[in-house]
Design a protein around this motif. Structure first.
Motif, mmCIF file in Angstrom:
data_model
loop_
_atom_site.group_PDB
_atom_site.id
_atom_site.type_symbol
_atom_site.label_atom_id
_atom_site.label_comp_id
_atom_site.label_asym_id
_atom_site.label_seq_id
_atom_site.Cartn_x
_atom_site.Cartn_y
_atom_site.Cartn_z
ATOM 1 N N VAL A 1 0.678 -1.151 0.037
ATOM 2 C CA VAL A 1 -0.026 0.039 0.005
ATOM 3 C C VAL A 1 0.865 1.089 0.117
ATOM 4 C CG1 VAL A 1 -1.703 1.290 1.352
ATOM 5 C CG2 VAL A 1 -2.097 -1.155 0.975
ATOM 6 N N ARG B 1 2.282 1.591 -3.463
ATOM 7 C CA ARG B 1 1.525 2.108 -4.543
ATOM 8 C C ARG B 1 0.799 3.694 -4.341
ATOM 9 N NH1 ARG B 1 -0.939 -3.454 -4.186
ATOM 10 N NH2 ARG B 1 -2.289 -2.645 -2.601
ATOM 11 N N SER B 2 1.017 4.163 -2.965
ATOM 12 C CA SER B 2 0.572 5.431 -2.560
ATOM 13 C C SER B 2 1.569 6.434 -3.138
ATOM 14 C CB SER B 2 0.571 5.601 -1.287
ATOM 15 O OG SER B 2 1.898 5.983 -0.742
ATOM 16 N N ASN C 1 1.992 9.684 -1.464
ATOM 17 C CA ASN C 1 0.849 10.217 -0.633
ATOM 18 C C ASN C 1 0.414 9.499 0.326
ATOM 19 O OD1 ASN C 1 -1.585 11.390 -0.140
ATOM 20 N ND2 ASN C 1 -2.496 11.285 -2.255
ATOM 21 N N ASP D 1 -3.150 8.592 1.495
ATOM 22 C CA ASP D 1 -3.897 7.481 0.857
ATOM 23 C C ASP D 1 -3.673 6.337 1.868
ATOM 24 O OD1 ASP D 1 -4.883 8.595 -1.392
ATOM 25 O OD2 ASP D 1 -3.033 7.980 -2.685
ATOM 26 N N VAL D 2 -2.421 6.086 2.518
ATOM 27 C CA VAL D 2 -2.080 5.250 3.361
ATOM 28 C C VAL D 2 -2.721 5.440 4.806
ATOM 29 C CG1 VAL D 2 -0.304 3.984 4.811
ATOM 30 C CG2 VAL D 2 0.449 5.026 2.447
ATOM 31 N N ASN E 1 -5.640 6.752 4.838
ATOM 32 C CA ASN E 1 -6.954 6.414 4.618
ATOM 33 C C ASN E 1 -7.278 4.773 4.521
ATOM 34 O OD1 ASN E 1 -8.294 8.985 4.561
ATOM 35 N ND2 ASN E 1 -7.721 9.253 2.339
ATOM 36 N N PHE E 2 -6.312 4.025 4.161
ATOM 37 C CA PHE E 2 -6.482 2.878 4.013
ATOM 38 C C PHE E 2 -6.543 2.306 5.425
ATOM 39 C CE2 PHE E 2 -3.921 -1.261 4.326
ATOM 40 C CZ PHE E 2 -4.711 -2.138 3.574
#
Length: 186
Positions: free
Chosen positions: A149, A152-153, A156, A159-160, A162-163
Motif C-alpha cells: 500500500v 502504491r501510494s 501520498n 492514501d495510506v 485512509n487505508f
C-alpha cells in the motif's frame, strides 16, 4: 505420617533456553515498533502511528505470554535487556520494510523454537508454539500488505492513512485463542 507432593523439577532444555532468548527478541521488537510509531506520530500521521503503537503492545504481550508459559512450567525466568533499536529513517518505505524484515526474522525464530520443542520431546512446548506460528503468518501478511500500500501510494501518505482508517489490518491482539500473558495482556 503426612504425605507431601514432591515438586517435579523440569530439566533445562534447548527449547527453554531459546524461549528465554525469545523474550528479549519480543521486547526488542516492541521497542522497535515504538520507535517507528513515534516517527510517524511526530510527522502527524495518526493512523500509521496508532498501527505501530498497537504492534508494540502486541509484541510486549508476546513476550509476557512466553514469560507466563515459563513460570507455569516451573522454569526460572530472567527478564533481559533489549537490543538497540533504530530511530533514524529517511522515508516511509524504510520503516515498513524494516517492520516486514523484523516479522520475517521473528518467524524464523518461532520456527526454530517449534523445532527445538519437538527435538526435546517437549509436547507441551510444541503445542504452545502452534499459536505463535499462526500469529507470524498474520504478522508477515499484514506488513507485506502495508508495504504494498505504501509503495502504491507514490508518496501520498494520506492514501495510506485512509487505508488504515478504512481497513482492519491484523487482529489488534484480540485473539481469544492466544496464550495468557503474565500480568494480563495490555
Amino acid at each position: 505420617m503426612a504425605i507431601t507432593a514432591k515438586k517435579i523439577q523440569p530439566k533445562t532444555s534447548t527449547f527453554h533456553e531459546l524461549l528465554q532468548n525469545q523474550v528479549r527478541n519480543e521486547f526488542t521488537a516492541s521497542q522497535q515498533y515504538i520507535a517507528v510509531a513515534v516517527w510517524f506520530d511526530s510527522r502527524d500521521l495518526p493512523q500509521l502511528a496508532g498501527h505501530f503503537y498497537r504492534q508494540a503492545l502486541e509484541e510486549r504481550n508476546h513476550a509476557m505470554m512466553i514469560v507466563r508459559y515459563l513460570m507455569d512450567n516451573d522454569v526460572e525466568v530472567t527478564i533481559p535487556g533489549i537490543e538497540p533499536v533504530r530511530n533514524e529513517f529517511g522515508e516511509v518505505t524504510e520503516l515498513i520494510a524494516l517492520a516486514l524484515a523484523q516479522e520475517k526474522e521473528v518467524t524464523e525464530e518461532i520456527v526454530a523454537l517449534a523445532k527445538a520443542a519437538r527435538a526435546d520431546d517437549d509436547y507441551l512446548g510444541e503445542q504452545f508454539m502452534q499459536w505463535f506460528l499462526k500469529e507470524q503468518v498474520e504478522e508477515v501478511s499484514q506488513m507485506s500488505t502495508l508495504l504494498n500500500v505504501v509503495e502504491r501510494s507514490n508518496g501520498n501518505l494520506f492514501d495510506v492513512e485512509n487505508f488504515l482508517a478504512r481497513e482492519v489490518v491484523g487482529d489488534a491482539g484480540a485473539d481469544a485463542t492466544a496464550p495468557p500473558a503474565a500480568g494480563g495482556a495490555v
